[in-house]
Design a protein around this motif. Sequence first.
Motif, PDB file in Angstrom:
ATOM      1  N   VAL A 132     -71.962  28.663  -9.467  1.00 10.51           N
ATOM      2  CA  VAL A 132     -71.639  27.464 -10.245  1.00 10.51           C
ATOM      3  C   VAL A 132     -70.138  27.337 -10.473  1.00 10.51           C
ATOM      4  CG1 VAL A 132     -73.881  27.398 -11.373  1.00 10.51           C
ATOM      5  CG2 VAL A 132     -72.000  28.661 -12.439  1.00 10.51           C
ATOM      6  N   ASP A 183     -72.448  32.999 -10.855  1.00 10.54           N
ATOM      7  CA  ASP A 183     -73.543  32.183 -11.350  1.00 10.54           C
ATOM      8  C   ASP A 183     -73.345  31.876 -12.837  1.00 10.54           C
ATOM      9  OD1 ASP A 183     -74.243  34.459 -12.767  1.00 10.54           O
ATOM     10  OD2 ASP A 183     -75.982  34.946 -11.522  1.00 10.54           O
ATOM     11  N   HIS A 184     -74.360  31.278 -13.458  1.00 12.17           N
ATOM     12  CA  HIS A 184     -74.253  30.887 -14.861  1.00 12.17           C
ATOM     13  C   HIS A 184     -73.999  32.074 -15.779  1.00 12.17           C
ATOM     14  CE1 HIS A 184     -75.162  26.609 -14.663  1.00 12.17           C
ATOM     15  NE2 HIS A 184     -76.100  26.865 -13.769  1.00 12.17           N
ATOM     16  N   SER A 185     -74.442  33.246 -15.371  1.00  8.97           N
ATOM     17  CA  SER A 185     -74.260  34.440 -16.197  1.00  8.97           C
ATOM     18  C   SER A 185     -72.967  35.182 -15.887  1.00  8.97           C
ATOM     19  CB  SER A 185     -75.449  35.398 -16.006  1.00  8.97           C
ATOM     20  OG  SER A 185     -76.662  34.778 -16.371  1.00  8.97           O
TER      21      SER A 185
END
Length: 402
Positions: free
Chosen positions: A301, A383-385
């Motif tokens: 992302v 990623d989102h994390s």
Amino acid sequence: METTVAAVYCEGWDDGVVNPLTPDRAESRDSAGEPYSVVLLAGGRPHTVLDISWAEGYCAVTRYDADGRRIAVHEFRRAPEGDLFLRESTTWHDPAGAGARHRTSWQIGGRRNDSIEPAGDRGGRHTFSDGGFTPPRLPIPAFGRWKALLDSAARVHAEACVRQFADICAAPRVIDGPFRINNDPPGAHDLPVRTSDERPWHPPRPLQPRGLASLFRDGAERTVGDRRMRLATRPAGKLNLPSGRLVAADPSSLDYGDEPFLTTVPPGTYPVTVSLATFTDDLAHTRVAAMRIDISDRHPVRWEPALRDGQDLLDLGYGEFFGFGVDAGLACFVDEDNRERLTDEWQSLELRDPRFVTLSGGDMIAWSSGWGDGAYPTWIGRDHSGRVTSFIADMLLFPSDD
């Protein structure tokens, strides 16, 4: 003695005012974080120019003498806590004479680096580096409240002249200050004014990843000059990363100690995909557009530059990047633990068709580097994390997104 200055707003200063702005328009840019400049006049002459871009957390304070010669530049950057700290200052002792120059850079952690050139461009340099120094800091000023910036720059300039130039230059000159800001419109002035399609300065905005997803989209087309190239992806093999410390480099320079990236991944073997770009009007002409290592199957992302030890994004100017250098027309991915053992593998490589190869059972993946020699960035997908999803070596085939 207090110095009174008045403000003229514009898009930049280049021996004159470039693209004048009304105070209201300049304040709107300030609020939006857009770049603009403030020319501060003392006695009707340019005294200080502020180049401001809060979107980049950046402000440069440039001082001029009575003859319009630049005598100091102080670059403030936004600290992680949100205030400004002085990242770098350059002071010229005698612009009309030897041009003695003193440059100081600060790291937010407290290290200070000094470079003193008593004869300016004529050569000779004294360098010092030490820890335990806190860079000057101050809050980001509200629009029109420039006094703290000017006073801080004045103090640093005075220190550079008195403490550093005293033993190598004659009669160091101390900058004048403190300052009083006259926020009333300056009215008519005799400064040259011109309009231009281009600002005379750019904020220090490093190169951003451009269209990375489309580089790995089969059938996507991109433009190079007035020609089109069509992209296709192919599996390039699997890369062994026994230590999880990735090196991207010219394989001919591996014995020069190319450093691995600071971001590491769990040791393992990871699939690699190559993006190939072929001219639509010359199907025999193919270049490598990018190489991607997939660390997971999660969707990235956001992207960030892959950095090595000692690299700091605050050191990058407009459009700049930290890349790996290429002198042999070749690039490679390799694990730090395998780097030294594979330093001679490149000598047998001649990558024409295909333009990539897996070596030593996956210990190295090499490819022909874009248009050839140069420097190329590597991007890290998260990623989102915040977990690493991929590394992409971008061969910069395409000048811009289209």
